[in-house]
Design a protein around this motif. Structure first.
Motif, PDB file in Angstrom:
ATOM      1  N   SER A 157       0.880  -1.280  -0.154  1.00 42.79           N
ATOM      2  CA  SER A 157      -0.202   0.192  -0.022  1.00 42.79           C
ATOM      3  C   SER A 157       0.928   1.052  -0.041  1.00 42.79           C
ATOM      4  CB  SER A 157      -0.992  -0.133   1.225  1.00 42.79           C
ATOM      5  OG  SER A 157      -0.176   0.130   2.427  1.00 42.79           O
ATOM      6  N   ALA A 158       2.044   1.199   0.502  1.00 38.79           N
ATOM      7  CA  ALA A 158       2.971   2.480   0.622  1.00 38.79           C
ATOM      8  C   ALA A 158       3.887   2.418  -0.512  1.00 38.79           C
ATOM      9  CB  ALA A 158       3.882   2.154   1.889  1.00 38.79           C
ATOM     10  N   GLY A 159       3.665   1.426  -1.602  1.00 41.95           N
ATOM     11  CA  GLY A 159       4.350   1.660  -2.744  1.00 41.95           C
ATOM     12  C   GLY A 159       5.441   0.778  -3.112  1.00 41.95           C
ATOM     13  N   ALA A 160       5.505  -0.292  -2.656  1.00 43.10           N
ATOM     14  CA  ALA A 160       6.611  -1.507  -2.866  1.00 43.10           C
ATOM     15  C   ALA A 160       6.245  -1.957  -4.119  1.00 43.10           C
ATOM     16  CB  ALA A 160       6.649  -2.400  -1.806  1.00 43.10           C
ATOM     17  N   ASP A 161       7.332  -2.074  -4.816  1.00 33.67           N
ATOM     18  CA  ASP A 161       7.148  -2.734  -6.217  1.00 33.67           C
ATOM     19  C   ASP A 161       7.466  -4.416  -5.975  1.00 33.67           C
ATOM     20  OD1 ASP A 161       6.895  -0.627  -8.203  1.00 33.67           O
ATOM     21  OD2 ASP A 161       9.029  -0.408  -7.497  1.00 33.67           O
ATOM     22  N   PHE A 162       8.080  -4.840  -5.128  1.00 29.88           N
ATOM     23  CA  PHE A 162       8.451  -6.080  -4.386  1.00 29.88           C
ATOM     24  C   PHE A 162       8.441  -6.049  -3.041  1.00 29.88           C
ATOM     25  CE2 PHE A 162      10.479  -6.983  -8.616  1.00 29.88           C
ATOM     26  CZ  PHE A 162      10.823  -8.351  -8.612  1.00 29.88           C
ATOM     27  N   ILE A 163       8.096  -7.035  -2.451  1.00 26.81           N
ATOM     28  CA  ILE A 163       8.372  -7.429  -0.955  1.00 26.81           C
ATOM     29  C   ILE A 163       9.131  -8.644  -1.013  1.00 26.81           C
ATOM     30  CG2 ILE A 163       6.166  -6.585  -0.166  1.00 26.81           C
ATOM     31  CD1 ILE A 163       4.828  -9.171  -0.460  1.00 26.81           C
ATOM     32  N   LYS A 164      10.356  -8.303   0.178  1.00 31.81           N
ATOM     33  CA  LYS A 164      11.374  -9.340   0.188  1.00 31.81           C
ATOM     34  C   LYS A 164      11.538  -9.850   1.583  1.00 31.81           C
ATOM     35  CE  LYS A 164      16.447  -8.748   0.133  1.00 31.81           C
ATOM     36  NZ  LYS A 164      17.499  -7.781  -0.369  1.00 31.81           N
ATOM     37  N   THR A 165      11.785 -11.098   1.771  1.00 32.51           N
ATOM     38  CA  THR A 165      11.444 -11.650   3.073  1.00 32.51           C
ATOM     39  C   THR A 165      12.715 -11.396   4.200  1.00 32.51           C
ATOM     40  OG1 THR A 165      13.310 -13.440   2.593  1.00 32.51           O
ATOM     41  CG2 THR A 165      11.190 -13.909   2.302  1.00 32.51           C
ATOM     42  N   SER A 166      13.837 -10.941   3.793  1.00 30.32           N
ATOM     43  CA  SER A 166      14.748 -10.805   4.825  1.00 30.32           C
ATOM     44  C   SER A 166      16.231 -10.274   4.363  1.00 30.32           C
ATOM     45  CB  SER A 166      15.337 -12.346   5.068  1.00 30.32           C
ATOM     46  OG  SER A 166      14.364 -13.300   5.178  1.00 30.32           O
ATOM     47  N   THR A 167      16.985  -9.574   5.483  1.00 27.26           N
ATOM     48  CA  THR A 167      18.276  -9.188   5.022  1.00 27.26           C
ATOM     49  C   THR A 167      19.324 -10.326   4.809  1.00 27.26           C
ATOM     50  OG1 THR A 167      18.754  -9.205   7.390  1.00 27.26           O
ATOM     51  CG2 THR A 167      17.459  -7.091   6.497  1.00 27.26           C
ATOM     52  N   GLY A 168      18.992 -11.318   5.395  1.00 29.58           N
ATOM     53  CA  GLY A 168      20.221 -12.329   5.369  1.00 29.58           C
ATOM     54  C   GLY A 168      20.890 -12.116   6.603  1.00 29.58           C
ATOM     55  N   LYS A 169      20.674 -11.291   7.625  1.00 27.86           N
ATOM     56  CA  LYS A 169      21.680 -10.822   8.519  1.00 27.86           C
ATOM     57  C   LYS A 169      21.022 -11.150  10.026  1.00 27.86           C
ATOM     58  CE  LYS A 169      24.512  -8.552   6.031  1.00 27.86           C
ATOM     59  NZ  LYS A 169      25.912  -9.056   5.766  1.00 27.86           N
ATOM     60  N   VAL A 170      20.051 -11.950  10.029  1.00 30.31           N
ATOM     61  CA  VAL A 170      19.410 -12.322  11.260  1.00 30.31           C
ATOM     62  C   VAL A 170      19.536 -14.008  11.355  1.00 30.31           C
ATOM     63  CG1 VAL A 170      17.966 -10.179  11.382  1.00 30.31           C
ATOM     64  CG2 VAL A 170      17.010 -12.171  10.495  1.00 30.31           C
ATOM     65  N   ILE A 197       2.911  -7.169  -7.923  1.00 30.56           N
ATOM     66  CA  ILE A 197       3.562  -7.173  -7.190  1.00 30.56           C
ATOM     67  C   ILE A 197       4.957  -8.344  -7.250  1.00 30.56           C
ATOM     68  CG2 ILE A 197       4.281  -6.897  -4.852  1.00 30.56           C
ATOM     69  CD1 ILE A 197       2.847  -4.564  -5.926  1.00 30.56           C
ATOM     70  N   GLY A 198       6.118  -7.678  -7.006  1.00 36.22           N
ATOM     71  CA  GLY A 198       6.863  -8.893  -7.082  1.00 36.22           C
ATOM     72  C   GLY A 198       7.529  -9.467  -5.713  1.00 36.22           C
ATOM     73  N   PHE A 199       8.105 -10.717  -5.686  1.00 38.24           N
ATOM     74  CA  PHE A 199       8.514 -11.513  -4.576  1.00 38.24           C
ATOM     75  C   PHE A 199       9.903 -11.750  -4.392  1.00 38.24           C
ATOM     76  CE2 PHE A 199       9.041 -15.683  -2.516  1.00 38.24           C
ATOM     77  CZ  PHE A 199       9.020 -15.294  -1.049  1.00 38.24           C
ATOM     78  N   LYS A 200      10.981 -11.657  -3.266  1.00 35.86           N
ATOM     79  CA  LYS A 200      11.981 -11.694  -3.327  1.00 35.86           C
ATOM     80  C   LYS A 200      12.609 -12.699  -2.142  1.00 35.86           C
ATOM     81  CE  LYS A 200      16.830  -9.960  -3.437  1.00 35.86           C
ATOM     82  NZ  LYS A 200      17.488  -8.477  -3.506  1.00 35.86           N
ATOM     83  N   PRO A 201      12.493 -13.943  -2.189  1.00 33.55           N
ATOM     84  CA  PRO A 201      13.185 -14.549  -0.952  1.00 33.55           C
ATOM     85  C   PRO A 201      14.537 -14.447  -0.720  1.00 33.55           C
ATOM     86  CG  PRO A 201      12.833 -16.241  -2.737  1.00 33.55           C
ATOM     87  CD  PRO A 201      12.272 -14.807  -3.227  1.00 33.55           C
ATOM     88  N   ALA A 202      15.253 -14.267   0.431  1.00 29.05           N
ATOM     89  CA  ALA A 202      16.752 -13.882   0.449  1.00 29.05           C
ATOM     90  C   ALA A 202      17.180 -14.281   1.865  1.00 29.05           C
ATOM     91  CB  ALA A 202      16.743 -12.384   0.349  1.00 29.05           C
ATOM     92  N   GLY A 203      18.560 -14.768   1.759  1.00 27.16           N
ATOM     93  CA  GLY A 203      19.007 -15.375   3.049  1.00 27.16           C
ATOM     94  C   GLY A 203      18.652 -16.804   3.083  1.00 27.16           C
ATOM     95  N   GLY A 204      19.980 -17.650   3.192  1.00 30.49           N
ATOM     96  CA  GLY A 204      19.973 -18.997   3.231  1.00 30.49           C
ATOM     97  C   GLY A 204      19.579 -19.990   2.000  1.00 30.49           C
ATOM     98  N   ILE A 205      19.409 -19.180   0.799  1.00 26.31           N
ATOM     99  CA  ILE A 205      18.968 -20.033  -0.261  1.00 26.31           C
ATOM    100  C   ILE A 205      20.192 -20.561  -1.096  1.00 26.31           C
ATOM    101  CG2 ILE A 205      17.553 -19.963  -2.510  1.00 26.31           C
ATOM    102  CD1 ILE A 205      15.981 -18.028  -1.093  1.00 26.31           C
ATOM    103  N   ARG A 206      20.763 -21.547  -1.065  1.00 26.21           N
ATOM    104  CA  ARG A 206      22.192 -21.996  -1.610  1.00 26.21           C
ATOM    105  C   ARG A 206      22.118 -23.075  -2.451  1.00 26.21           C
ATOM    106  NH1 ARG A 206      22.611 -21.070   4.215  1.00 26.21           N
ATOM    107  NH2 ARG A 206      23.992 -19.124   4.582  1.00 26.21           N
ATOM    108  N   THR A 207      20.942 -23.915  -2.699  1.00 26.58           N
ATOM    109  CA  THR A 207      21.088 -25.051  -3.485  1.00 26.58           C
ATOM    110  C   THR A 207      20.115 -24.816  -4.675  1.00 26.58           C
ATOM    111  OG1 THR A 207      19.584 -26.408  -2.218  1.00 26.58           O
ATOM    112  CG2 THR A 207      21.716 -26.338  -1.516  1.00 26.58           C
TER     113      THR A 207
END
Length: 258
Positions: A157-170, A197-207
């Motif tokens: 609602s605030a204008g994101a083109d993508f929503i992303k899960t994580s920083t990879g830093k937690v 709207i797009g989606f980006k999983p991030a952090g721990g995806i290695r295989t």
């Protein structure tokens, strides 16, 4: 994705990768190497995702390649200094960033300050102009599925083109459970004729198996033809090596990193 071989999964996933180096010790030499890796024998990745201080360097190295330059703001803490975050966004764009990955002030959101979180995202959206805005929810820290759903709606609602899960830093980063919630929100928006709207999983995806699992959820919820770099990315550093190994018919090495 029934009956897809590892090589077929890798072929599908490679152009969706945001090849990432957000290590604290990252150097200009590391950025040279990252940008060189972005153009693989099997085609380019979608983008590199790097610290703001390296944007000018990466933009110069990747000019004309089709690989986009993404950078991070309010990263990784998700703090409350909106004026500083907006200033950082404007500077990154002036330096040549194509995409901004913003950590929403998730602690403020969880504590009930939803208006503050929405305002910060909206201010960064305005500063982005026509650049792509990905909003990092930090789902592993939010935890509660209902709050992840609410955070997804708020970011959109605030204008994101993508929503992303994580920083990879937690401690807890991308999970299939969070992906299910976020992709369901995206489908809800689409059913109501809202923006794509797009989606980006991030952090721990290695295989390759990790990539296949996220692609399968997206296919199930949004349809087999939905996934494309315009609205699906993997935030990863180690994943590229696994994908290239599958495409080359080699055994993957142990992947580390984001």
């Amino acid at each position: 994705m029934p009956d897809m071989t590892p090589a077929e999964v890798a072929q599908r996933a490679l152009p969706l990768v945001d090849l990432t180096n957000l290590d604290e010790t990252c150097t200009t030499a590391d950025i040279d190497a990252l940008c060189a890796r972005a153009a693989t024998p099997h085609g380019p990745v979608a983008a590199v995702c790097i610290w703001p201080r390296f944007v000018t360097q990466a933009a110069s190295l990747l000019a004309g390649s089709g690989v986009r330059v993404a950078t991070v703001v309010n990263f990784p803490q998700g703090g409350d200094d909106t004026l500083a975050v907006v200033a950082d966004t404007r500077q990154a764009i002036a330096d040549g960033a194509d995409e901004i990955d913003l950590v929403m002030p998730y602690r403020a959101f969880v504590s009930g300050r939803r208006g503050f979180a929405e305002t910060q995202i909206a201010r960064v959206r305005e500063a982005c102009g026509d650049r792509l805005l990905k909003v990092i929810l930090e789902t592993g820290e939010i935890g509660d599925p209902l709050l992840i759903h609410a955070a997804s709606l708020l970011a959109i609602s605030a204008g994101a083109d993508f929503i992303k899960t994580s920083t990879g830093k937690v401690k807890v980063n991308a999970t299939l459970e969070a992906a299910e919630i976020m992709l369901t929100v995206i489908e809800e928006i689409r059913r109501e004729a809202g923006p794509e709207i797009g989606f980006k999983p991030a952090g721990g995806i290695r295989t390759v198996e990790d990539a296949a699992a996220y692609l399968a959820i997206a296919d199930r919820i949004l349809g087999a033809n939905w996934v494309a770099a315009s609205h699906f990315r993997f935030g990863a550093s180690g994943l590229l090596d696994a994908l290239l190994a599958a495409l080359d018919g080699r055994a993957p090495t142990t992947a580390k990193g984001y």
